[in-house]
Design an enzyme around this catalytic site. Structure first.
Site, short mmCIF file in Angstrom:
data_model
loop_
_atom_site.label_atom_id
_atom_site.label_comp_id
_atom_site.label_asym_id
_atom_site.label_seq_id
_atom_site.Cartn_x
_atom_site.Cartn_y
_atom_site.Cartn_z
N THR A 139 0.84 -1.21 0.00
CA THR A 139 0.00 0.00 0.00
C THR A 139 0.87 1.25 0.00
O THR A 139 0.56 2.24 -0.69
CB THR A 139 -0.94 0.00 1.21
OG1 THR A 139 -1.74 -1.19 1.19
CG2 THR A 139 -1.85 1.21 1.20
N TYR A 140 1.94 1.23 0.76
CA TYR A 140 2.86 2.37 0.83
C TYR A 140 3.43 2.67 -0.56
O TYR A 140 3.41 3.81 -1.04
CB TYR A 140 3.97 2.06 1.82
CG TYR A 140 4.92 3.20 2.09
CD1 TYR A 140 4.56 4.24 2.95
CD2 TYR A 140 6.17 3.26 1.49
CE1 TYR A 140 5.43 5.29 3.21
CE2 TYR A 140 7.05 4.29 1.75
CZ TYR A 140 6.67 5.31 2.61
OH TYR A 140 7.54 6.34 2.86
N LYS A 146 -8.88 -2.16 -5.17
CA LYS A 146 -8.52 -3.34 -4.39
C LYS A 146 -9.77 -4.18 -4.21
O LYS A 146 -10.78 -3.69 -3.68
CB LYS A 146 -7.94 -2.93 -3.02
CG LYS A 146 -7.33 -4.09 -2.24
CD LYS A 146 -6.51 -3.58 -1.07
CE LYS A 146 -5.79 -4.70 -0.35
NZ LYS A 146 -4.86 -4.20 0.69
N ASP A 205 -6.80 1.13 3.58
CA ASP A 205 -5.77 1.23 2.55
C ASP A 205 -6.17 2.26 1.50
O ASP A 205 -5.34 3.05 1.03
CB ASP A 205 -5.55 -0.13 1.89
CG ASP A 205 -4.85 -1.11 2.80
OD1 ASP A 205 -4.36 -0.70 3.87
OD2 ASP A 205 -4.81 -2.32 2.45
N GLU A 239 -4.34 -3.19 -6.32
CA GLU A 239 -3.47 -3.75 -5.29
C GLU A 239 -4.04 -5.07 -4.78
O GLU A 239 -5.25 -5.19 -4.54
CB GLU A 239 -3.32 -2.78 -4.12
CG GLU A 239 -2.39 -3.30 -3.03
CD GLU A 239 -2.44 -2.47 -1.75
OE1 GLU A 239 -1.84 -2.89 -0.75
OE2 GLU A 239 -3.09 -1.40 -1.76
N GLY A 240 -3.17 -6.05 -4.59
CA GLY A 240 -3.60 -7.33 -4.04
C GLY A 240 -3.68 -7.28 -2.52
O GLY A 240 -3.27 -6.33 -1.88
N GLY A 280 -2.25 -9.19 0.67
CA GLY A 280 -1.19 -10.13 0.98
C GLY A 280 -0.39 -10.48 -0.25
O GLY A 280 -0.18 -9.64 -1.13
N ASN A 298 11.30 -2.28 -0.74
CA ASN A 298 10.83 -1.34 0.28
C ASN A 298 11.72 -1.45 1.52
O ASN A 298 12.35 -2.46 1.77
CB ASN A 298 9.37 -1.66 0.65
CG ASN A 298 8.76 -0.61 1.53
OD1 ASN A 298 9.05 0.58 1.39
ND2 ASN A 298 7.91 -1.01 2.45
N ARG A 299 11.75 -0.36 2.30
CA ARG A 299 12.57 -0.28 3.52
C ARG A 299 14.05 -0.51 3.21
O ARG A 299 14.77 -1.15 3.98
CB ARG A 299 12.07 -1.25 4.59
CG ARG A 299 10.59 -1.10 4.92
CD ARG A 299 10.16 -2.03 6.04
NE ARG A 299 8.71 -1.97 6.23
CZ ARG A 299 7.90 -3.02 5.99
NH1 ARG A 299 8.37 -4.17 5.60
NH2 ARG A 299 6.60 -2.88 6.17
#
Length: 238
Positions: free
Chosen positions: A17-18, A38, A56, A117-118, A120, A180-181
């Site tokens: 989501t981000y 979604k 979301d 967006e899925g 999971g 990500n991150r």
């Protein structure tokens, strides 16, 4: 008809989501008529009137600045923070494929770029109660290209390669990976990037750091992600 893209991940809570919010924000900045979708959203809070807030979707709308109404973004919203198939079994109103496709197509008819967006990872079931509906059924039904979001940290090589192999085996086209991150200079994160590219043949298209408010992708790169997938004799190519 709109140009579409499906965002999947190596699992839950890895930042789909981000990252999706950053993609839509980028499209908005480029002046594109963009929307979010979604099929099923679980783990949502209630308003004072008892109605559920699609969390979301609200995050995407807030971060990206898109004007799309929340009501268009998700046909199935659940309170329980479980996989949609279990939340739906507990709360009723299980996802129906006809409704998922009809509401998705309605969004596609109004916007130029639709990012779905899925829930999971790609194997997440939307329904499993005598009827079986998986995320991949939706992706195949609309011949969507996918983008894989993965955490940059420990364990990502295994989860990325297994996800890519699964999707390749089912002819679900992947356009690339976003980490990500990501921590620049972190030897583990840097090596994970190299290894995931080497073992999958896919490019890591962008690395998102904690707190980033911008995605380093040009409009040309975004356009390539939204190119239509070709489907021939049950094989998908891009």
């Amino acid at each position: 008809m709109s140009k579409n893209l499906f965002i999947t991940g190596t699992g839950t809570d890895i930042g789909k989501t981000y990252v999706t919010g950053l993609i839509l924000k980028k499209l908005q900045e480029y002046g594109k008529n963009a929307a979010y979708y979604k099929a099923a959203m679980s783990g949502n809070e209630r308003r004072a009137d008892g109605s559920l807030i699609p969390g979301d979707a609200l995050h995407i709308k807030t971060v990206s600045g898109i004007r799309q109404p929340l009501e268009e973004m998700c046909p199935y919203v659940y309170e329980a923070a479980f996989s949609p198939h279990l939340a739906a079994r507990m709360e009723g109103t299980p996802p129906e494929m006809d409704t998922v496709l009809r509401t998705f197509d309605a969004v596609c008819s109004k916007y130029d770029y639709v990012t779905a967006e899925g829930s999971g990872g790609i194997l997440c079931p939307l329904r499993f109660d005598g009827q079986r509906l998986l995320l991949e059924d939706f992706v195949k039904a609309r011949s969507l290209n996918s983008l894989l979001v993965a955490d940059a940290g420990l364990g990502t090589i295994n989860s990325v390669v297994l996800t890519v192999d699964y999707m390749n085996a089912r002819c679900l086209p992947l356009k690339g990976i976003i980490f990500n991150r990501f921590e620049p200079g972190n030897i583990l994160h840097e090596d994970n990037l190299i290894m995931c590219e080497a073992l999958t043949g896919l490019k890591v298209l962008a690395c998102v750091k904690a707190g980033d408010t911008d995605l380093e992708l040009s409009m040309e790169q975004l356009e390539a992600l939204y190119e239509a997938a070709e489907v021939k004799d049950d094989l998908v190519s891009i």
